[in-house]
Design an enzyme around this catalytic site. Structure first.
Site, PDB file in Angstrom:
ATOM      1  N   GLY A 191     -36.577 -16.603   3.705  1.00 36.88           N
ATOM      2  CA  GLY A 191     -37.707 -17.091   4.491  1.00 36.88           C
ATOM      3  C   GLY A 191     -37.838 -16.318   5.783  1.00 36.88           C
ATOM      4  O   GLY A 191     -36.848 -15.863   6.353  1.00 36.88           O
ATOM      5  N   ARG A 192     -39.086 -16.163   6.259  1.00 36.46           N
ATOM      6  CA  ARG A 192     -39.316 -15.407   7.495  1.00 36.46           C
ATOM      7  C   ARG A 192     -40.523 -15.982   8.207  1.00 36.46           C
ATOM      8  O   ARG A 192     -41.539 -16.286   7.596  1.00 36.46           O
ATOM      9  CB  ARG A 192     -39.539 -13.931   7.172  1.00 36.46           C
ATOM     10  CG  ARG A 192     -39.826 -13.048   8.375  1.00 36.46           C
ATOM     11  CD  ARG A 192     -39.967 -11.594   7.965  1.00 36.46           C
ATOM     12  NE  ARG A 192     -38.677 -10.999   7.618  1.00 36.46           N
ATOM     13  CZ  ARG A 192     -38.011 -10.161   8.426  1.00 36.46           C
ATOM     14  NH1 ARG A 192     -38.503  -9.853   9.612  1.00 36.46           N
ATOM     15  NH2 ARG A 192     -36.863  -9.656   8.039  1.00 36.46           N
ATOM     16  N   GLY A 193     -40.409 -16.146   9.518  1.00 35.94           N
ATOM     17  CA  GLY A 193     -41.519 -16.609  10.345  1.00 35.94           C
ATOM     18  C   GLY A 193     -41.573 -15.808  11.627  1.00 35.94           C
ATOM     19  O   GLY A 193     -40.843 -14.826  11.805  1.00 35.94           O
TER      20      GLY A 193
ATOM     21  N   MET B 244     -40.598 -16.514  14.624  1.00 41.52           N
ATOM     22  CA  MET B 244     -39.482 -16.633  15.554  1.00 41.52           C
ATOM     23  C   MET B 244     -38.124 -16.702  14.871  1.00 41.52           C
ATOM     24  O   MET B 244     -37.109 -16.880  15.539  1.00 41.52           O
ATOM     25  CB  MET B 244     -39.658 -17.889  16.427  1.00 41.52           C
ATOM     26  CG  MET B 244     -40.711 -17.734  17.511  1.00 41.52           C
ATOM     27  SD  MET B 244     -40.213 -16.508  18.735  1.00 41.52           S
ATOM     28  CE  MET B 244     -41.692 -16.470  19.769  1.00 41.52           C
TER      29      MET B 244
ATOM     30  N   VAL C  49     -34.562 -16.595   7.758  1.00 43.17           N
ATOM     31  CA  VAL C  49     -33.541 -17.398   7.093  1.00 43.17           C
ATOM     32  C   VAL C  49     -32.978 -16.614   5.916  1.00 43.17           C
ATOM     33  O   VAL C  49     -33.733 -16.036   5.121  1.00 43.17           O
ATOM     34  CB  VAL C  49     -34.105 -18.750   6.606  1.00 43.17           C
ATOM     35  CG1 VAL C  49     -33.022 -19.567   5.903  1.00 43.17           C
ATOM     36  CG2 VAL C  49     -34.674 -19.540   7.770  1.00 43.17           C
TER      37      VAL C  49
ATOM     38  N   ASP D  33     -43.124 -30.208  13.577  1.00 42.57           N
ATOM     39  CA  ASP D  33     -43.705 -29.284  12.596  1.00 42.57           C
ATOM     40  C   ASP D  33     -43.470 -29.805  11.175  1.00 42.57           C
ATOM     41  O   ASP D  33     -42.966 -29.089  10.315  1.00 42.57           O
ATOM     42  CB  ASP D  33     -43.114 -27.888  12.772  1.00 42.57           C
ATOM     43  CG  ASP D  33     -43.914 -26.804  12.043  1.00 42.57           C
ATOM     44  OD1 ASP D  33     -45.083 -27.068  11.689  1.00 42.57           O
ATOM     45  OD2 ASP D  33     -43.368 -25.712  11.828  1.00 42.57           O
TER      46      ASP D  33
END
Length: 328
Positions: free
Chosen positions: A30-32, A34, A37, A146
């Site tokens: 996973g990537r966002g 900020m 993961v 969130d």
């Protein structure tokens, strides 16, 4: 490029096999904006974990680092069957990290994209579990901020009475700190547009009732197949959250009892004072509405199993198979 930058922004393959704070990176999951993961191996305890690396610029802010330490400890102290446990949080080579339990399953976003709207029975089972997790976090002074399908993991349950086991993940370990340390600016907020509460948009103080709103948006989507507000651009969506009434749920799900509409309307009230006082109170009201009744005074569901008179769940559906993607 410095090492701390490469830890966060490098290509996924660059970190595969590397060791960070006693964890060996195996795969990006996973990537966002900020955080990233990874699935990683805890070399000390020989177990698989989800390792979240925060953006390096966060570690350089002293106020943020202090709040990160405080909030990660608070999250780690919560022992709840429907909250992904936090094993460790710290800093290495200028990067803050959080190690969490790795859950084998599917997130709710993936599930809804594959299956579409879920039945009321399945929805209530999952919702009761997530609601209990949110209320437990609120009891510990944490506000998620969130709540969205990507932050709800759905794993295989224990038996036919409990075909799913839902986990709430990605608590606001950084979100509260970001809003207090200058990492957000005027007109910005921490949250996801489809599920953000009006008070988050306007910059007013938030509390647990902010999560009631976001959770209600998620439950609406589980049943309707789409979030309560759909607009052509982000500004129109923000406006809708603040000023427009959500379409009645039964417009998308005419098979539901009409009593469900006022329940969702109350949970999605613009003013926090007009919402349900807790997520479990909302689920209790929705359960009673879909059954055509009214909730007993003070009654809230306490487990994810069957209520008296509720139909027996079917065996675990195919989406309960391990198809897990961790969201940031």
């Amino acid at each position: 490029m410095t090492r701390e930058t490469s830890l966060f922004s490098g290509r996924p393959s660059e970190l595969l096999g590397k060791q960070i704070a006693g964890y060996r990176i195996e795969k990006e999951i996973g990537r966002g904006g900020m955080a990233v993961v990874y699935r990683a191996r805890d070399l000390r305890l020989e177990r698989t974990v989800a390792l979240k690396l925060l953006a390096p610029e966060l570690a350089r802010n002293d106020t943020f680092r202090r709040r990160f330490t405080h909030e990660s400890r608070a999250a780690a102290a919560i022992d709840h069957p429907h909250i992904v446990p936090v094993f460790e949080a710290g800093e290495t080579d200028g990067v803050l990290y959080i190690a969490m339990r790795y859950v084998v399953g599917s997130d709710l976003r993936h599930l809804l994209d594959r299956e579409g709207p879920l039945s009321p029975t399945t929805t209530l089972r999952i919702a009761a579990q997530v609601a209990s997790a949110l209320d437990a976090a609120h009891d510990h002074g944490l506000v998620h901020r969130d709540v969205k399908p990507g932050n709800i993991l759905v794993a295989r349950g224990t038996d036919s009475d409990h075909p799913e086991h839902a986990y709430l993940t990605d608590f606001g370990l950084t979100k509260k700190s970001l809003s207090l340390t200058g990492f957000t600016t005027v007109g910005q907020f921490v949250g996801t547009l489809d599920y953000v509460a009006p008070e988050q948009i306007s910059g007013r103080p938030v509390d647990a009732r902010c999560d009631v709103y976001g959770f209600a948006c998620v439950v609406y989507e589980i049943l309707a197949g789409h979030p309560p507000f759909r607009r052509d651009d982000d500004m129109a969506l923000l406006w809708a959250h603040q000023y427009d009434e959500a379409p009645p749920l039964t417009e998308a799900r005419p098979d539901l009892a009409p009593q469900a509409d006022p329940v969702l309307a109350k949970a999605l009230a613009k003013s926090p004072d007009d919402r349900y006082p807790s997520c479990l109170a909302f689920v209790a009201a929705l359960r009673a509405a879909t059954a055509g009744g009214v909730p007993a005074v003070g009654h809230t569901p306490t487990r994810a199993g069957r209520e008296p008179g509720e139909e027996r769940p079917k065996p675990p559906p195919r989406w309960a198979e391990p198809v897990f993607t961790q969201r940031t």
